[in-house]
Design an enzyme around this catalytic site. Structure first.
Site, mmCIF file in Angstrom:
data_model
loop_
_atom_site.group_PDB
_atom_site.id
_atom_site.type_symbol
_atom_site.label_atom_id
_atom_site.label_comp_id
_atom_site.label_asym_id
_atom_site.label_seq_id
_atom_site.Cartn_x
_atom_site.Cartn_y
_atom_site.Cartn_z
ATOM 1 N N THR A 223 98.388 -3.374 16.896
ATOM 2 C CA THR A 223 97.463 -3.973 17.858
ATOM 3 C C THR A 223 98.263 -4.512 19.033
ATOM 4 O O THR A 223 99.347 -5.071 18.876
ATOM 5 C CB THR A 223 96.640 -5.096 17.204
ATOM 6 O OG1 THR A 223 97.519 -6.068 16.615
ATOM 7 C CG2 THR A 223 95.725 -4.537 16.116
ATOM 8 N N GLY A 225 96.884 -6.547 21.698
ATOM 9 C CA GLY A 225 96.158 -7.565 22.440
ATOM 10 C C GLY A 225 95.161 -6.948 23.400
ATOM 11 O O GLY A 225 94.411 -6.039 23.056
ATOM 12 N N GLY A 256 92.757 -10.266 15.147
ATOM 13 C CA GLY A 256 93.439 -9.173 14.467
ATOM 14 C C GLY A 256 92.832 -8.863 13.109
ATOM 15 O O GLY A 256 92.785 -7.698 12.685
ATOM 16 N N ASP A 257 92.360 -9.892 12.414
ATOM 17 C CA ASP A 257 91.714 -9.678 11.117
ATOM 18 C C ASP A 257 90.390 -8.935 11.298
ATOM 19 O O ASP A 257 90.041 -8.063 10.495
ATOM 20 C CB ASP A 257 91.473 -11.017 10.413
ATOM 21 C CG ASP A 257 92.761 -11.783 10.167
ATOM 22 O OD1 ASP A 257 93.805 -11.128 9.971
ATOM 23 O OD2 ASP A 257 92.724 -13.026 10.180
#
Length: 322
Positions: A223, A225, A256-257
């Site tokens: 990831t 951002g 992110g989760d």
């Protein structure tokens, strides 16, 4: 597809600092930092990476198994997750310790300074993953999230020994784990999840090259951002997926989760690599607009609509099934 999620369960204390954290750090004084931030707001929320991911999956119609260690104070939290559809039968309740605590200060730029007290999480290594999975008939995929290091290693070994497909998501624990431990957790993973900083840290601590990692995992998802995410596989060109724009970036904690929950839900539906990452980005955008990690609401149908609105109805070229 039955998904099990291991990792931390915590109570989050989320604070907002109106200035810029970077402005308070003096380049010539970093060897002796003494800072106190007067914050504008405090939110106390349910959190922890495993619970956050399980929450997202449950919102999307799955019944994920949550395997983690908590304190007796977890009862109301557990009841709420159970009511949403999370299987909490794999949660171990400590007799002596409180549920973990996460304390995080965020500035308007999304920079964060955080501390994590593990509490009952230190007993997570006592969880027998196979025993937790057995009542539900096993699992098609186990996500091994940030947890007590001994628990992460035990769960990884159990998956590897019994041929259970697993995803490695060491995230915040990369700072705690040493190179051999990281290599053991990552090697053979069906998926590896990191953010951009963790991507570099993992390479530095393992001593592996980028190509070495790709030879050892099925798919590496990073990831990035506001830039979105990158999906990589050995012998394939990297696949860059832009983020979904959101009108208001309220709180980055747990985004992110949410990405992982959206990604895994699409993976369970048989979607290709691109659509999985797009689904993850769409759910991450919903989480970003809310304070707290388990306050956004969605459904599988709504997420499909949001993903289609952002990216179109068809998976772009290169989005073959993972």
């Amino acid at each position: 597809m039955r998904i099990a999620v291991t990792g931390s369960i915590a109570t989050d204390h989320l604070m907002t600092f109106p200035g810029r954290i970077a402005d308070q750090l003096l380049a010539d004084r970093l060897d002796h930092v003494s800072l106190s931030f007067l914050v504008d707001a405090l939110e106390i929320r349910d959190g922890g990476v495993a619970a956050n991911i399980a929450y997202g999956l449950a919102r999307l119609g799955h019944r994920p198994l949550l395997a983690a260690a908590v304190g007796a104070d977890f009862a109301p939290y557990g009841q709420r997750l159970s009511a949403l559809g999370v299987d909490v039968s794999g949660v171990r309740v400590s007799r002596t310790r409180h549920t973990a605590r996460f304390l995080c200060t965020t500035d308007p730029d999304g920079n964060q300074i955080a501390s994590f007290y593990p509490g009952a999480m230190t007993e997570a290594a006592d969880i027998d993953l196979l025993d937790a999975l057995r009542p539900g008939g096993g699992a098609d995929l186990v996500l091994i999230g940030a947890d007590d290091p001994a628990a992460m290693l035990r769960h990884t070994r159990a998956c590897r020994a019994h041929g259970i497909r697993f995803a490695a998501d060491p995230s915040q624990q990369l700072a705690r784990l040493d190179g051999p431990q990281i290599r053991e957790i990552v090697d053979g993973a069906d998926h590896l999840f990191t953010n951009e900083y963790e991507h570099a840290l993992l390479l530095a601590k393992t001593g592996w090259s980028h190509a070495d990692v790709l030879r050892r995992v099925g798919v590496w998802v990073t990831t990035l951002g506001e830039k979105g995410s990158r999906v990589e596989r050995a012998d394939d060109p990297p696949l860059d997926v832009p983020a979904v724009a959101t009108a208001e970036a309220t709180d980055p904690t747990g985004v992110g989760d949410a990405f992982r929950a959206g990604y895994l839900a699409a993976l369970a539906a048989g979607e290709g690599a691109a659509r999985c990452a797009q689904s993850g980005s769409a759910l991450a955008a919903q989480a970003l607009s809310c304070v707290g990690t388990q306050t956004y609401t969605t459904t599988a149908a709504r997420l499909r609509d949001l993903t289609t609105a952002a990216y179109g109805p068809h998976t772009p070229p290169g989005g073959d099934t993972v």
